[in-house]
Design a protein around this motif. Structure first.
Motif, PDB file in Angstrom:
ATOM      1  N   GLU A 156       0.831  -1.200   0.000  1.00 38.70           N
ATOM      2  CA  GLU A 156       0.000   0.000   0.000  1.00 38.70           C
ATOM      3  C   GLU A 156       0.867   1.251   0.000  1.00 38.70           C
ATOM      4  O   GLU A 156       2.038   1.204   0.317  1.00 38.70           O
ATOM      5  N   ILE A 157       0.212   2.355  -0.396  1.00 38.49           N
ATOM      6  CA  ILE A 157       0.907   3.638  -0.267  1.00 38.49           C
ATOM      7  C   ILE A 157       0.142   4.457   0.760  1.00 38.49           C
ATOM      8  O   ILE A 157      -1.010   4.163   1.077  1.00 38.49           O
ATOM      9  N   ASP A 158       0.749   5.467   1.235  1.00 34.05           N
ATOM     10  CA  ASP A 158       0.137   6.221   2.321  1.00 34.05           C
ATOM     11  C   ASP A 158      -0.857   7.231   1.759  1.00 34.05           C
ATOM     12  O   ASP A 158      -0.624   8.435   1.795  1.00 34.05           O
ATOM     13  N   SER A 159      -1.918   6.702   1.136  1.00 33.28           N
ATOM     14  CA  SER A 159      -2.944   7.637   0.643  1.00 33.28           C
ATOM     15  C   SER A 159      -4.247   6.873   0.480  1.00 33.28           C
ATOM     16  O   SER A 159      -4.260   5.650   0.355  1.00 33.28           O
ATOM     17  N   THR A 160      -5.332   7.618   0.474  1.00 28.95           N
ATOM     18  CA  THR A 160      -6.643   7.003   0.243  1.00 28.95           C
ATOM     19  C   THR A 160      -7.294   7.683  -0.959  1.00 28.95           C
ATOM     20  O   THR A 160      -6.984   8.826  -1.284  1.00 28.95           O
ATOM     21  N   ASN A 161      -8.181   6.916  -1.610  1.00 29.01           N
ATOM     22  CA  ASN A 161      -8.849   7.506  -2.785  1.00 29.01           C
ATOM     23  C   ASN A 161     -10.174   8.131  -2.366  1.00 29.01           C
ATOM     24  O   ASN A 161     -10.546   8.129  -1.198  1.00 29.01           O
ATOM     25  N   VAL A 162     -10.899   8.605  -3.342  1.00 31.83           N
ATOM     26  CA  VAL A 162     -12.161   9.305  -3.069  1.00 31.83           C
ATOM     27  C   VAL A 162     -13.147   8.387  -2.348  1.00 31.83           C
ATOM     28  O   VAL A 162     -14.068   8.828  -1.682  1.00 31.83           O
ATOM     29  N   GLN A 163     -12.926   7.077  -2.502  1.00 26.91           N
ATOM     30  CA  GLN A 163     -13.829   6.125  -1.842  1.00 26.91           C
ATOM     31  C   GLN A 163     -13.454   5.938  -0.372  1.00 26.91           C
ATOM     32  O   GLN A 163     -14.119   5.215   0.344  1.00 26.91           O
ATOM     33  N   GLY A 164     -12.341   6.576   0.026  1.00 28.09           N
ATOM     34  CA  GLY A 164     -11.868   6.386   1.392  1.00 28.09           C
ATOM     35  C   GLY A 164     -11.098   5.094   1.553  1.00 28.09           C
ATOM     36  O   GLY A 164     -10.847   4.639   2.671  1.00 28.09           O
ATOM     37  N   GLU A 165     -10.736   4.464   0.412  1.00 25.54           N
ATOM     38  CA  GLU A 165     -10.006   3.188   0.464  1.00 25.54           C
ATOM     39  C   GLU A 165      -8.507   3.427   0.375  1.00 25.54           C
ATOM     40  O   GLU A 165      -8.055   4.249  -0.424  1.00 25.54           O
ATOM     41  N   THR A 166      -7.743   2.728   1.221  1.00 24.28           N
ATOM     42  CA  THR A 166      -6.277   2.803   1.124  1.00 24.28           C
ATOM     43  C   THR A 166      -5.840   2.306  -0.241  1.00 24.28           C
ATOM     44  O   THR A 166      -6.351   1.297  -0.728  1.00 24.28           O
ATOM     45  N   GLN A 167      -4.981   3.063  -0.895  1.00 24.55           N
ATOM     46  CA  GLN A 167      -4.599   2.721  -2.257  1.00 24.55           C
ATOM     47  C   GLN A 167      -3.407   1.763  -2.272  1.00 24.55           C
ATOM     48  O   GLN A 167      -2.483   1.898  -1.486  1.00 24.55           O
TER      49      GLN A 167
ATOM     50  N   LEU B 250      -8.050  -0.667 -11.441  1.00 29.05           N
ATOM     51  CA  LEU B 250      -7.707  -1.966 -10.900  1.00 29.05           C
ATOM     52  C   LEU B 250      -8.783  -2.399  -9.917  1.00 29.05           C
ATOM     53  O   LEU B 250      -8.877  -1.898  -8.803  1.00 29.05           O
ATOM     54  N   ASP B 251      -9.618  -3.311 -10.377  1.00 29.95           N
ATOM     55  CA  ASP B 251     -10.738  -3.795  -9.553  1.00 29.95           C
ATOM     56  C   ASP B 251     -10.305  -5.063  -8.819  1.00 29.95           C
ATOM     57  O   ASP B 251      -9.636  -5.916  -9.375  1.00 29.95           O
ATOM     58  N   GLY B 252     -10.673  -5.123  -7.530  1.00 30.03           N
ATOM     59  CA  GLY B 252     -10.308  -6.303  -6.751  1.00 30.03           C
ATOM     60  C   GLY B 252      -8.932  -6.178  -6.133  1.00 30.03           C
ATOM     61  O   GLY B 252      -8.268  -7.161  -5.813  1.00 30.03           O
ATOM     62  N   SER B 253      -8.508  -4.915  -5.942  1.00 29.71           N
ATOM     63  CA  SER B 253      -7.101  -4.708  -5.560  1.00 29.71           C
ATOM     64  C   SER B 253      -6.755  -5.290  -4.188  1.00 29.71           C
ATOM     65  O   SER B 253      -5.585  -5.507  -3.889  1.00 29.71           O
ATOM     66  N   SER B 254      -7.796  -5.624  -3.396  1.00 31.35           N
ATOM     67  CA  SER B 254      -7.472  -6.280  -2.111  1.00 31.35           C
ATOM     68  C   SER B 254      -6.888  -7.673  -2.359  1.00 31.35           C
ATOM     69  O   SER B 254      -6.404  -8.329  -1.448  1.00 31.35           O
ATOM     70  N   ASN B 255      -6.958  -8.132  -3.622  1.00 26.91           N
ATOM     71  CA  ASN B 255      -6.438  -9.466  -3.942  1.00 26.91           C
ATOM     72  C   ASN B 255      -5.008  -9.452  -4.466  1.00 26.91           C
ATOM     73  O   ASN B 255      -4.406 -10.513  -4.671  1.00 26.91           O
ATOM     74  N   ILE B 256      -4.466  -8.255  -4.732  1.00 23.51           N
ATOM     75  CA  ILE B 256      -3.155  -8.184  -5.402  1.00 23.51           C
ATOM     76  C   ILE B 256      -2.083  -8.922  -4.590  1.00 23.51           C
ATOM     77  O   ILE B 256      -1.404  -9.822  -5.080  1.00 23.51           O
ATOM     78  N   ASP B 257      -1.983  -8.542  -3.309  1.00 23.21           N
ATOM     79  CA  ASP B 257      -0.863  -9.059  -2.498  1.00 23.21           C
ATOM     80  C   ASP B 257      -1.003 -10.543  -2.194  1.00 23.21           C
ATOM     81  O   ASP B 257      -0.054 -11.176  -1.735  1.00 23.21           O
ATOM     82  N   VAL B 258      -2.207 -11.108  -2.432  1.00 27.16           N
ATOM     83  CA  VAL B 258      -2.385 -12.545  -2.203  1.00 27.16           C
ATOM     84  C   VAL B 258      -2.477 -13.305  -3.524  1.00 27.16           C
ATOM     85  O   VAL B 258      -2.912 -14.457  -3.576  1.00 27.16           O
ATOM     86  N   ASN B 259      -2.091 -12.625  -4.617  1.00 25.88           N
ATOM     87  CA  ASN B 259      -1.938 -13.251  -5.927  1.00 25.88           C
ATOM     88  C   ASN B 259      -3.218 -13.885  -6.462  1.00 25.88           C
ATOM     89  O   ASN B 259      -3.191 -14.975  -7.038  1.00 25.88           O
ATOM     90  N   VAL B 260      -4.334 -13.193  -6.243  1.00 24.79           N
ATOM     91  CA  VAL B 260      -5.615 -13.665  -6.791  1.00 24.79           C
ATOM     92  C   VAL B 260      -6.020 -12.702  -7.917  1.00 24.79           C
ATOM     93  O   VAL B 260      -5.659 -11.519  -7.895  1.00 24.79           O
ATOM     94  N   SER B 261      -6.753 -13.218  -8.915  1.00 24.94           N
ATOM     95  CA  SER B 261      -7.070 -12.434 -10.107  1.00 24.94           C
ATOM     96  C   SER B 261      -7.671 -11.075  -9.785  1.00 24.94           C
ATOM     97  O   SER B 261      -8.541 -10.945  -8.930  1.00 24.94           O
ATOM     98  N   VAL B 262      -7.175 -10.070 -10.502  1.00 30.99           N
ATOM     99  CA  VAL B 262      -7.720  -8.714 -10.435  1.00 30.99           C
ATOM    100  C   VAL B 262      -8.033  -8.291 -11.872  1.00 30.99           C
ATOM    101  O   VAL B 262      -7.795  -9.045 -12.824  1.00 30.99           O
ATOM    102  N   GLY B 263      -8.579  -7.094 -12.030  1.00 26.78           N
ATOM    103  CA  GLY B 263      -8.958  -6.681 -13.383  1.00 26.78           C
ATOM    104  C   GLY B 263      -9.081  -5.181 -13.520  1.00 26.78           C
ATOM    105  O   GLY B 263      -8.905  -4.433 -12.556  1.00 26.78           O
ATOM    106  N   SER B 264      -9.367  -4.753 -14.746  1.00 29.11           N
ATOM    107  CA  SER B 264      -9.666  -3.341 -15.039  1.00 29.11           C
ATOM    108  C   SER B 264     -11.016  -3.311 -15.733  1.00 29.11           C
ATOM    109  O   SER B 264     -11.338  -4.222 -16.506  1.00 29.11           O
ATOM    110  N   ILE B 265     -11.809  -2.289 -15.465  1.00 29.60           N
ATOM    111  CA  ILE B 265     -13.146  -2.176 -16.060  1.00 29.60           C
ATOM    112  C   ILE B 265     -13.236  -0.828 -16.773  1.00 29.60           C
ATOM    113  O   ILE B 265     -12.779   0.186 -16.225  1.00 29.60           O
TER     114      ILE B 265
END
Ligand code: AFP
Length: 355
Positions: free
Chosen positions: A54-65, A116-131
């Motif tokens: 993660e980086i030390d910032s949040t997006n407009v959704q309030g989610e850690t990026q 990048l949709d599903g980004s909570s899956n990146i660090d655990v190597n599960v499929s992510v995507g772009s929409i």
């Protein structure tokens, strides 16, 4: 090798010819495919690519990026900024839309995307995507934010990339839904899944069951019947999946049927749903409906909603038509009070939803 197989570029030339707008739309989708290849390369590096974490910032959704959220967002912004075909973009990662002035008035499209949709899956190597979703700049030219707030049925094109064991793009330009697989050696997207079709019936549903106590009764009714299986009203057993990556869920549904639910829940009564209308629900609804499925809030067709805000959230129920129609019927019966015989008395006495 895929000699003679149709590439994405050749497919788009065949599907989109005959008008300057269609030619430009084909060019824009080729630009998006190039951006997807760049993101696929970053994603494939995993922890070796300094893209995890993660980086030390949040997006407009309030989610850690996540780092890859930001890198993917920059990749899309650069693609659209340099492509000369888009006059504005709206991203899940940006508070406000960005106006892009191609300078010669050629930017006839608006691009909306979840980089990048599903980004909570990146660090655990599960499929992510772009929409992504493509709209036409309204007649009369750009006026501002309202240009983006077009109903989903107005989309010119929509689709997603899935960064899985294989990288694929699935898209529609309103003439069916078609899947392309990235040939990494050559760097081409090859048409591998023409005319994808969602089976009308299914025995598989996808929902985050940890929210069950917060769902509205029609959703609880539907899921309880699926869980009750062959000995209850459905007369057959069901299977459940939850990947926490909408792109992966939708892709599975396109490949073998199913229904995806992220319904309204009372965990946060002020929030009408988790997923975003403009760059998640609308593009995925377009892709699913062009494959014969249906996309709904439970009470209205996703593609008919009149958007009120760029980051507006909505309930999302989409997939096999028969199941979505059943869930809509359950919402209708609940709303008009005719579901008494099916719903546990609990919900009418001590329910979270007691009015
Ligand atoms: P992230 O991009 O923040 O991981 O959210 C993914 C998502 O928008 C969608 O792709 C999933 O279906 C859904 O959220 C998962 O939500 P839960 O984490 O609440 O299950």
């Amino acid at each position: 090798m895929h000699q003679g197989r149709t590439t994405l570029s050749k497919f788009l030339i065949q599907q989109l010819k005959g008008s300057p707008e269609q030619n430009d739309l084909a060019a824009l989708l080729v630009d998006i495919a190039a951006c997807v290849k760049a993101i696929a390369a970053m994603t494939a590096k995993g922890a070796l690519g300094a893209t995890h974490g993660e980086i030390d910032s949040t997006n407009v959704q309030g989610e850690t990026q996540k780092k890859l959220d930001v890198l993917s967002n920059v990749a899309f912004i650069n693609t659209f900024s340099m492509g000369g075909l888009v006059s504005g973009i709206a991203s899940e990662e940006n508070d406000e839309p960005l106006d892009i002035d191609p300078g010669d008035g050629s930017g006839r499209f608006l691009a909306l995307f979840d980089p990048l949709d599903g980004s909570s899956n990146i660090d655990v190597n599960v499929s992510v995507g772009s929409i992504f979703s493509v709209l036409r700049v309204p007649e009369g030219g750009r006026t501002g934010l309202r240009d983006y707030l077009q109903p989903g049925r107005s989309q010119l094109a929509a689709g997603y990339a899935i960064y899985g064991p294989a990288t694929m793009m699935v898209l529609t330009v309103g003439k069916g839904t078609h899947g392309f697989t990235l040939d990494r050696e050559v760097g081409n997207f090859i048409l591998t899944h023409p005319d994808m079709t969602v089976p009308a019936a299914t025995s598989e549903f996808a929902i985050n069951a940890s929210n069950e106590r917060f769902w509205e009764p029609p959703v609880q009714r539907y899921v309880n019947e699926c869980k009750a299986g062959r000995n209850d009203v459905r007369g057959r057993d069901f299977n459940m999946r939850w990947i926490a990556s909408m792109v992966a869920e939708v892709h599975r549904i396109l490949m073998r049927g199913g229904v995806f639910l992220y319904p309204r829940d009372m965990k946060d009564p002020g929030m009408p749903g988790r997923l975003r209308l403009m760059y998640e629900a609308c593009p995925m609804g377009f892709v699913i409906e062009q494959a014969g499925g249906l996309g709904s809030t439970g009470r209205a067709r996703l593609l008919d909603l009149d958007p009120e805000a760029i980051h507006q959230r909505v309930p999302v129920i989409l997939g096999s038509r028969e199941e979505v129609e059943r869930i809509e019927r359950y919402h209708h019966e609940y709303d008009n009070g005719t579901d008494q015989q099916y719903t546990s008395p609990l919900f009418h006495e001590r329910s979270l939803f007691a009015s």
